[in-house]
Design a protein around this motif. Structure first.
Motif, PDB file in Angstrom:
ATOM      1  N   CYS A 134       0.836  -1.214   0.000  1.00 47.01           N
ATOM      2  CA  CYS A 134       0.000   0.000   0.000  1.00 47.01           C
ATOM      3  C   CYS A 134       0.867   1.258   0.000  1.00 47.01           C
ATOM      4  CB  CYS A 134      -0.913  -0.014   1.224  1.00 47.01           C
ATOM      5  SG  CYS A 134      -2.211  -1.272   1.190  1.00 47.01           S
ATOM      6  N   LEU A 135       1.952   1.231   0.768  1.00 44.46           N
ATOM      7  CA  LEU A 135       2.857   2.383   0.793  1.00 44.46           C
ATOM      8  C   LEU A 135       3.469   2.632  -0.586  1.00 44.46           C
ATOM      9  CD1 LEU A 135       4.499   4.544   2.335  1.00 44.46           C
ATOM     10  CD2 LEU A 135       6.156   2.745   2.870  1.00 44.46           C
ATOM     11  N   MET A 136       3.915   1.570  -1.243  1.00 42.43           N
ATOM     12  CA  MET A 136       4.543   1.739  -2.547  1.00 42.43           C
ATOM     13  C   MET A 136       3.537   2.089  -3.632  1.00 42.43           C
ATOM     14  SD  MET A 136       7.586   1.510  -1.687  1.00 42.43           S
ATOM     15  CE  MET A 136       8.118   1.897  -3.347  1.00 42.43           C
ATOM     16  N   TYR A 162       0.887   3.952  -3.161  1.00 38.53           N
ATOM     17  CA  TYR A 162       0.649   5.389  -2.989  1.00 38.53           C
ATOM     18  C   TYR A 162       1.813   6.208  -3.537  1.00 38.53           C
ATOM     19  CZ  TYR A 162      -0.036   9.898  -0.760  1.00 38.53           C
ATOM     20  OH  TYR A 162      -0.181  11.238  -0.535  1.00 38.53           O
ATOM     21  N   SER A 163       3.029   5.748  -3.258  1.00 41.98           N
ATOM     22  CA  SER A 163       4.190   6.490  -3.738  1.00 41.98           C
ATOM     23  C   SER A 163       4.285   6.461  -5.259  1.00 41.98           C
ATOM     24  CB  SER A 163       5.457   5.895  -3.128  1.00 41.98           C
ATOM     25  OG  SER A 163       6.610   6.522  -3.637  1.00 41.98           O
ATOM     26  N   ALA A 164       4.003   5.313  -5.875  1.00 41.70           N
ATOM     27  CA  ALA A 164       4.166   5.183  -7.322  1.00 41.70           C
ATOM     28  C   ALA A 164       3.039   5.835  -8.114  1.00 41.70           C
ATOM     29  CB  ALA A 164       4.271   3.709  -7.695  1.00 41.70           C
ATOM     30  N   SER A 165       1.850   5.960  -7.517  1.00 42.35           N
ATOM     31  CA  SER A 165       0.686   6.448  -8.280  1.00 42.35           C
ATOM     32  C   SER A 165       0.248   7.853  -7.890  1.00 42.35           C
ATOM     33  CB  SER A 165      -0.494   5.495  -8.082  1.00 42.35           C
ATOM     34  OG  SER A 165      -0.908   5.490  -6.722  1.00 42.35           O
ATOM     35  N   ALA A 201      -4.411  10.007  -3.652  1.00 40.10           N
ATOM     36  CA  ALA A 201      -4.612   8.733  -2.944  1.00 40.10           C
ATOM     37  C   ALA A 201      -5.708   7.883  -3.596  1.00 40.10           C
ATOM     38  CB  ALA A 201      -4.960   8.991  -1.490  1.00 40.10           C
ATOM     39  N   TYR A 202      -6.023   8.150  -4.859  1.00 34.53           N
ATOM     40  CA  TYR A 202      -7.113   7.423  -5.509  1.00 34.53           C
ATOM     41  C   TYR A 202      -6.828   5.923  -5.551  1.00 34.53           C
ATOM     42  CZ  TYR A 202     -10.184   5.725  -9.207  1.00 34.53           C
ATOM     43  OH  TYR A 202     -11.095   4.997  -9.935  1.00 34.53           O
ATOM     44  N   TYR A 203      -5.677   5.539  -6.054  1.00 33.98           N
ATOM     45  CA  TYR A 203      -5.370   4.118  -6.176  1.00 33.98           C
ATOM     46  C   TYR A 203      -5.188   3.463  -4.801  1.00 33.98           C
ATOM     47  CZ  TYR A 203      -4.720   4.759 -11.190  1.00 33.98           C
ATOM     48  OH  TYR A 203      -4.919   5.032 -12.528  1.00 33.98           O
ATOM     49  N   LEU A 204      -4.681   4.215  -3.846  1.00 34.76           N
ATOM     50  CA  LEU A 204      -4.539   3.662  -2.498  1.00 34.76           C
ATOM     51  C   LEU A 204      -5.906   3.361  -1.890  1.00 34.76           C
ATOM     52  CD1 LEU A 204      -2.896   2.937   0.005  1.00 34.76           C
ATOM     53  CD2 LEU A 204      -2.962   5.360   0.653  1.00 34.76           C
ATOM     54  N   LYS A 205      -6.850   4.250  -2.054  1.00 36.83           N
ATOM     55  CA  LYS A 205      -8.193   4.024  -1.512  1.00 36.83           C
ATOM     56  C   LYS A 205      -8.845   2.813  -2.157  1.00 36.83           C
ATOM     57  CE  LYS A 205      -8.949   8.938  -0.501  1.00 36.83           C
ATOM     58  NZ  LYS A 205      -9.755  10.158  -0.847  1.00 36.83           N
ATOM     59  N   PHE A 257       0.368  -9.142  -3.391  1.00 39.52           N
ATOM     60  CA  PHE A 257       0.380  -8.283  -2.203  1.00 39.52           C
ATOM     61  C   PHE A 257       1.013  -6.919  -2.446  1.00 39.52           C
ATOM     62  CE2 PHE A 257       1.294 -12.697  -0.699  1.00 39.52           C
ATOM     63  CZ  PHE A 257       0.013 -13.012  -0.306  1.00 39.52           C
ATOM     64  N   LEU A 258       1.742  -6.720  -3.531  1.00 35.71           N
ATOM     65  CA  LEU A 258       2.443  -5.463  -3.751  1.00 35.71           C
ATOM     66  C   LEU A 258       1.831  -4.641  -4.885  1.00 35.71           C
ATOM     67  CD1 LEU A 258       6.196  -6.562  -3.386  1.00 35.71           C
ATOM     68  CD2 LEU A 258       4.715  -5.512  -1.674  1.00 35.71           C
ATOM     69  N   SER A 259       1.514  -5.257  -5.999  1.00 36.16           N
ATOM     70  CA  SER A 259       1.009  -4.524  -7.158  1.00 36.16           C
ATOM     71  C   SER A 259      -0.445  -4.110  -6.946  1.00 36.16           C
ATOM     72  CB  SER A 259       1.124  -5.383  -8.416  1.00 36.16           C
ATOM     73  OG  SER A 259       2.471  -5.692  -8.690  1.00 36.16           O
TER      74      SER A 259
END
Length: 541
Positions: free
Chosen positions: A80-82, A84-87, A102-106, A402-404
Motif C-alpha cells: 500500500c505504501l509503494m 501510494y508512492s508510485a501512483s 490517494a485514488y489508487y490507495l483508496k 500483495f504489492l502490485s
C-alpha cells in the motif's frame, strides 16, 4: 524425602562410576546433543515437543501459521505504501481520477478489506469441502461458467487486446482467471487424494477427472489469451504431482510437452514474439515497445544500494508506464535500492518456507497438496514478475502478489493465504499406537466409593501388607472387572474399603531422626527380625 535423596545420591555415584570406567577405557565420547538437552530426541524430548503449545495449539501448527500471516500483513502494508508512492503523481494530475493523489490507495484498501474478510471466512471452512466435499462440484461448475462468460459480449471486457475481465456492479472489472487458480488447486488435490492415497479410482479415471478438473479450465484461460496465468497454474500442478508421488518419467514428459506448447504459443502470436525480442535488447526500440522495460532498468540503476528514499522516485513522474501495477518492483528498486528488493524476495522466501511447513504438517495428502499448490502459486507468480521486470524473462503482465495494484490480484492472493491457513487450522496430530492403547484403559473402582481414583495408596509397613492382600482377595468378588481384552487397567487405591467422610487410616509411621529429617518407617528390616524379639522371626512352613 530421605528415600528420594538416597536414590539421587546413589544414581549420582553410579553415573560417576560409569563415567570413570569410560574414561579408563579411553572412550571419551560426549553424549549426543539430543540426549544432553532432553529437547530434541528421546522420549522426554518427543513429549516436550508434543506438549509445547502456542495459544493452546501445538507449536508445529501455530508457528508457521502466525509467521505466514505476519509476513503477508507486512507485505500488504508495504505494498500500500509503494502503491501510494508510485501512483500519487499520475493520479494527482488526472482529471478523470479527480486529481486525488490517494485514488489508487483508496481503491486498493477497499479490495484488501473485501479479500481479507473472504480469506478469514475461507480459513474457517474445512478445505475438504472444496477438494472432495459437497462444495467441489458447484465450485467447478461456477468456475467454468465464469471463464466462459469472459468471451461473451454481455459481461466480457477486452483490454490491451485480451478478453480476461468481466464487469460486475459495485465492484468493477475482475479477472476470473485469478480466482480460478485456487479452484484448480483444490480440485487437483482432491483427484490426487482419490488416486494416490484412497485408491478409489484407477489410472483411467484419474486421467479423466484430471482433464475435467484442471485441463479444461486451463484451455479456457489460454484461449483468452492469458499465458502468464497458465504458466503459474501449470507450475503449481507439476509441483503437486511431484509431491503426490507421480511417476517422474511421465512427469518429465508432461513438463516438456507443456514447455513446448508455451514456446509455440509465444512464437505464434506476434505480440508475444515481440516481447521475447524486447527482452533480449530493450533499447533496440527504445521509444516504442522497449520503452517500459528500458525505463525500469533506469529505475534500478538510479536506486543503487539503499535507494533514493521512499516517495523520492523520479520515474513515477510519468516516465515509467504502469509504475503502480506491473512495474512496481522497479519503483521499489529505485526508492529502496538493492536492499529493499532483496528484502521483498526474502519475505516471499519466508512465505514459501512456512507454506511448505504447513504442507508437511497436514493431516492427509489433499491438505499437503493444497498447501504445496498455493505456495507455488504465490512464489512462481512473484518470480515471473520479477524476472520480467529485470529483463531475464519475457514480460507476462502478471503482478506481484500483495504489492502490485489490482483488485483481482490482491483478493486472489489473500484467498490463497486463506486456503493455506485452512489447511493449518484443520490439520491434527496423527494418532499413535500409544493413543490407541490409552483409549483401551479401564478403571476398576470400589463399589462403596464410586468415582474415587488414586494411583498411589498410603504407605504401609511390610507387616501390614499381607493383611491388605487378604482384604483385597476377600472383596474381589464385589469389585468391578475390566472388559475382556483390555491390555491395561487402572485400579483405585487408598480410597477402597472406606465410606465417604471416614478418616483415612494411618498405616505408616513417620519418624524424625537425629538430624531432623522426616522419613517413613517401612517396618523392621531383615537384620532386626533375625536378632529376635517378642514376635520372633517370621518363617514360612
Amino acid at each position: 524425602m530421605a528415600v528420594t535423596g538416597t536414590y539421587q545420591r546413589g544414581a549420582g555415584r553410579r553415573a560417576a562410576a560409569s563415567q570413570a570406567r569410560s574414561g579408563q577405557a579411553g572412550a571419551s565420547r560426549p553424549r549426543p546433543a539430543a540426549r544432553r538437552r532432553g529437547e530434541k530426541g528421546g522420549v522426554g524430548g518427543a513429549v516436550q515437543r508434543t506438549e509445547r503449545k502456542i495459544f493452546g495449539v501445538p507449536e508445529r501448527f501455530m508457528r508457521p501459521r502466525l509467521i505466514l500471516i505476519a509476513t503477508v500483513v507486512l507485505l500488504t502494508a508495504f505494498g500500500c505504501l509503494m502503491i501510494y508512492s508510485a501512483s500519487s503523481i499520475s493520479s494527482l494530475t488526472s482529471d478523470v481520477l479527480g486529481n486525488d493523489p490517494a485514488y489508487y490507495l483508496k481503491k486498493q484498501l477497499q479490495f484488501i478489506a473485501l479479500g481479507g474478510v473472504a480469506a478469514f471466512v475461507l480459513a474457517k471452512v474445512d478445505y475438504h469441502e472444496f477438494t472432495n466435499g459437497r462444495a467441489s462440484m458447484p465450485m467447478w461448475g461456477a468456475m467454468v461458467v465464469v471463464l466462459v462468460l469472459v468471451f461473451t459480449p454481455i459481461a466480457g471486457q477486452s483490454t490491451y487486446g485480451a478478453s480476461r475481465w468481466i464487469s460486475l456492479p459495485l465492484i468493477g472489472n475482475l479477472q476470473p482467471s485469478e480466482f480460478a487458480k485456487i479452484g484448480i488447486v483444490w480440485l487437483a488435490a482432491g483427484v490426487c487424494q482419490q488416486r494416490f492415497d484412497d485408491g478409489t479410482i484407477d489410472d483411467a479415471q484419474f486421467v479423466k477427472n484430471g482433464v475435467l478438473a484442471a485441463v479444461l479450465p486451463l484451455v479456457l484461460i489460454v484461449a483468452q489469451p492469458d499465458k502468464g496465468t497458465t504458466m503459474v497454474i501449470g507450475v503449481a500442478l507439476l509441483a503437486m504431482l511431484f509431491f503426490a508421488g507421480f511417476d517422474r518419467r511421465y512427469l518429465g514428459m508432461i513438463a516438456l510437452v507443456a514447455l513446448a506448447g508455451m514456446v509455440f504459443l509465444s512464437v505464434k502470436d506476434s505480440y508475444s514474439l515481440r516481447r521475447i525480442q524486447i527482452m533480449l535488447d530493450p533499447f533496440q526500440d527504445y521509444y516504442n515497445d522497449g520503452y517500459q522495460l528500458a525505463q525500469g532498468q533506469y529505475a534500478f540503476g538510479s536506486g543503487g544500494l539503499f535507494g533514493v528514499g521512499i516517495g523520492m522516485s523520479r520515474m513515477k513522474y510519468s516516465y515509467l508506464p504502469m509504475a503502480h501495477n506491473d512495474f512496481i518492483f522497479a519503483i521499489i528498486g529505485e526508492e529502496c535500492g538493492l536492499v529493499g528488493t532483496l528484502g521483498v524476495l526474502a519475505a516471499f522466501g519466508v512465505i514459501a518456507w512456512q507454506g511448505m511447513k504447513i504442507a508437511r504438517c497436514a493431516s492427509d495428502l489433499s491438505g499437503r497438496l493444497v498447501a504445496v499448490g498455493c505456495t507455488s502459486l504465490l512464489a512462481f507468480q512473484m518470480l515471473l514478475n520479477v524476472c520480467g521486470v529485470i529483463g531475464i524473462f519475457p514480460l507476462s503482465g502478471k503482478p506481484i502478489p500483495f504489492l502490485s495494484y489490482g483488485g483481482s490480484s490482491i483478493m486472489a492472493s489473500l484467498l490463497i493465504v486463506g486456503a493455506l491457513v485452512s489447511v493449518s487450522v484443520h490439520s491434527s496430530l496423527p494418532e499413535t499406537v500409544h493413543d490407541r492403547t490409552r483409549r483401551t484403559w479401564q478403571q476398576v473402582a470400589d463399589e462403596s466409593d464410586p468415582g474415587s481414583l488414586t494411583f498411589v495408596s498410603d504407605a504401609r509397613p511390610r507387616s501390614a501388607r499381607g493383611a491388605v492382600r487378604q482384604e483385597a482377595q476377600g472383596r474381589g468378588a464385589g469389585s468391578a472387572q475390566p472388559q475382556a481384552g483390555s491390555p491395561f487397567r487402572v485400579v483405585a487405591g487408598g480410597a477402597q474399603g472406606r465410606s465417604r467422610g471416614q478418616a483415612r487410616p494411618q498405616r505408616g509411621r513417620v519418624t524424625t531422626d537425629a538430624n531432623g529429617r522426616r522419613r517413613i518407617d517401612l517396618g523392621p528390616s531383615a537384620s532386626d527380625r533375625l536378632r529376635g524379639g517378642s514376635d520372633g522371626p517370621r518363617t514360612r512352613r
